[in-house]
Motif scaffolding. Structure first.
Motif, PDB file in Angstrom:
ATOM      1  N   GLN A  23      63.552 128.183 -15.563  1.00 34.62           N
ATOM      2  CA  GLN A  23      63.771 127.205 -14.501  1.00 34.62           C
ATOM      3  C   GLN A  23      63.571 127.769 -13.106  1.00 34.62           C
ATOM      4  N   GLY A  24      63.200 129.027 -12.962  1.00 39.77           N
ATOM      5  CA  GLY A  24      62.789 129.590 -11.689  1.00 39.77           C
ATOM      6  C   GLY A  24      63.094 128.782 -10.446  1.00 39.77           C
ATOM      7  N   TRP A  25      62.059 128.167  -9.860  1.00 43.24           N
ATOM      8  CA  TRP A  25      62.246 127.352  -8.672  1.00 43.24           C
ATOM      9  C   TRP A  25      62.533 125.900  -9.022  1.00 43.24           C
ATOM     10  N   SER A  26      62.486 125.548 -10.296  1.00 41.99           N
ATOM     11  CA  SER A  26      62.797 124.193 -10.725  1.00 41.99           C
ATOM     12  C   SER A  26      64.309 123.980 -10.676  1.00 41.99           C
ATOM     13  N   PHE A  90      59.628 132.947  -9.326  1.00 45.13           N
ATOM     14  CA  PHE A  90      58.822 131.748  -9.550  1.00 45.13           C
ATOM     15  C   PHE A  90      57.910 131.992 -10.748  1.00 45.13           C
ATOM     16  N   TYR A  91      58.009 131.098 -11.743  1.00 39.96           N
ATOM     17  CA  TYR A  91      57.282 131.283 -12.995  1.00 39.96           C
ATOM     18  C   TYR A  91      55.960 130.514 -13.047  1.00 39.96           C
ATOM     19  N   GLU A  95      57.020 127.239 -15.494  1.00 42.25           N
ATOM     20  CA  GLU A  95      58.279 126.584 -15.130  1.00 42.25           C
ATOM     21  C   GLU A  95      58.586 125.455 -16.121  1.00 42.25           C
TER      22      GLU A  95
END
Length: 220
Positions: A23-26, A90-91, A95
């Motif tokens: 979920q990085g930046w999500s 950030f993936y 993501e």
């Protein structure tokens, strides 16, 4: 030399945590357990007087920070300063995908089909580079891109001229970010195969020119 005690807390459990998704930046909402994680961390830190508080600008981190500060009995600070510098890795196009599948796509071309295998043979930093390479859009952060951002966050804390030697700072961030900090600043003393639990506390000592780890992944 100014020495700051930075209490870095992983956000509470989210639905993506349950579903084993990156979920990085999500953003994924906190579950009820995630809210409870935040309250539990707040109770453990209730007697720590924070002179400043920072949070990743993701909803899960900001909500966790507000709950923790609401539990605090000795701090005047009740709202965190939110910054993108403290976000998770950030993936890119990975993501929201299943973690095991994402790390297989990332590491299998290098003979290391899991995140643990990548870290055991190479490093967490190399895992970032492998993911950027595997991302068809190459939007995932490389290790250099990641640390360029995180270092701005550390510099932001250092540049806070309201902080004085010995002050305590609250920081709400993310699991892989805490592991990355442990890898870079833990001097090899910590087991990086143990992922920080939701609501766990890791204490960093930040000086004018160094960062060290005092303790890691405390939940009691």
């Amino acid at each position: 030399m100014t020495k700051l005690n930075v209490y870095a807390v992983r956000h509470g459990q989210t639905y993506f945590n349950i579903y084993n998704k990156l979920q990085g930046w999500s953003n994924s909402p906190l579950t009820q357990k995630g809210i409870d994680d935040a309250h539990d961390a707040g109770k453990r830190l209730a007697q720590i007087k924070f002179a400043a508080a920072y949070s990743s600008d993701t909803t899960r981190a900001e909500q966790t920070a507000k709950v923790i500060l609401g539990e605090n009995q000795v701090s005047a600070v009740k709202v965190p300063e939110t910054q993108p510098y403290f976000r998770e890795q950030f993936y890119g196009s990975f993501e929201g995908t299943n973690m095991d599948a994402a790390w297989y796509s990332t590491g299998a071309p290098h003979g290391v089909p899991t995140f643990k295998a990548i870290v055991d043979k190479y490093s967490i930093g190399k895992a970032k580079d492998f993911m950027k390479e595997a991302d068809p859009f190459h939007h995932a952060e490389s290790d250099d891109e990641y640390w360029l951002r995180i270092n701005k966050g550390i510099a932001l804390i250092r540049s806070n001229d309201t902080l004085k030697d010995g002050d305590n700072v609250l920081l709400i961030s993310h699991g892989n970010t805490l592991l990355s900090l442990m890898e870079r600043f833990g001097q090899g003393k910590f087991d990086l195969s143990v992922r920080p639990a939701n609501g766990s506390v890791t204490k960093l000592i930040v000086t004018d020119d160094d960062v060290t780890v005092d303790f890691y992944n405390q939940t009691d």
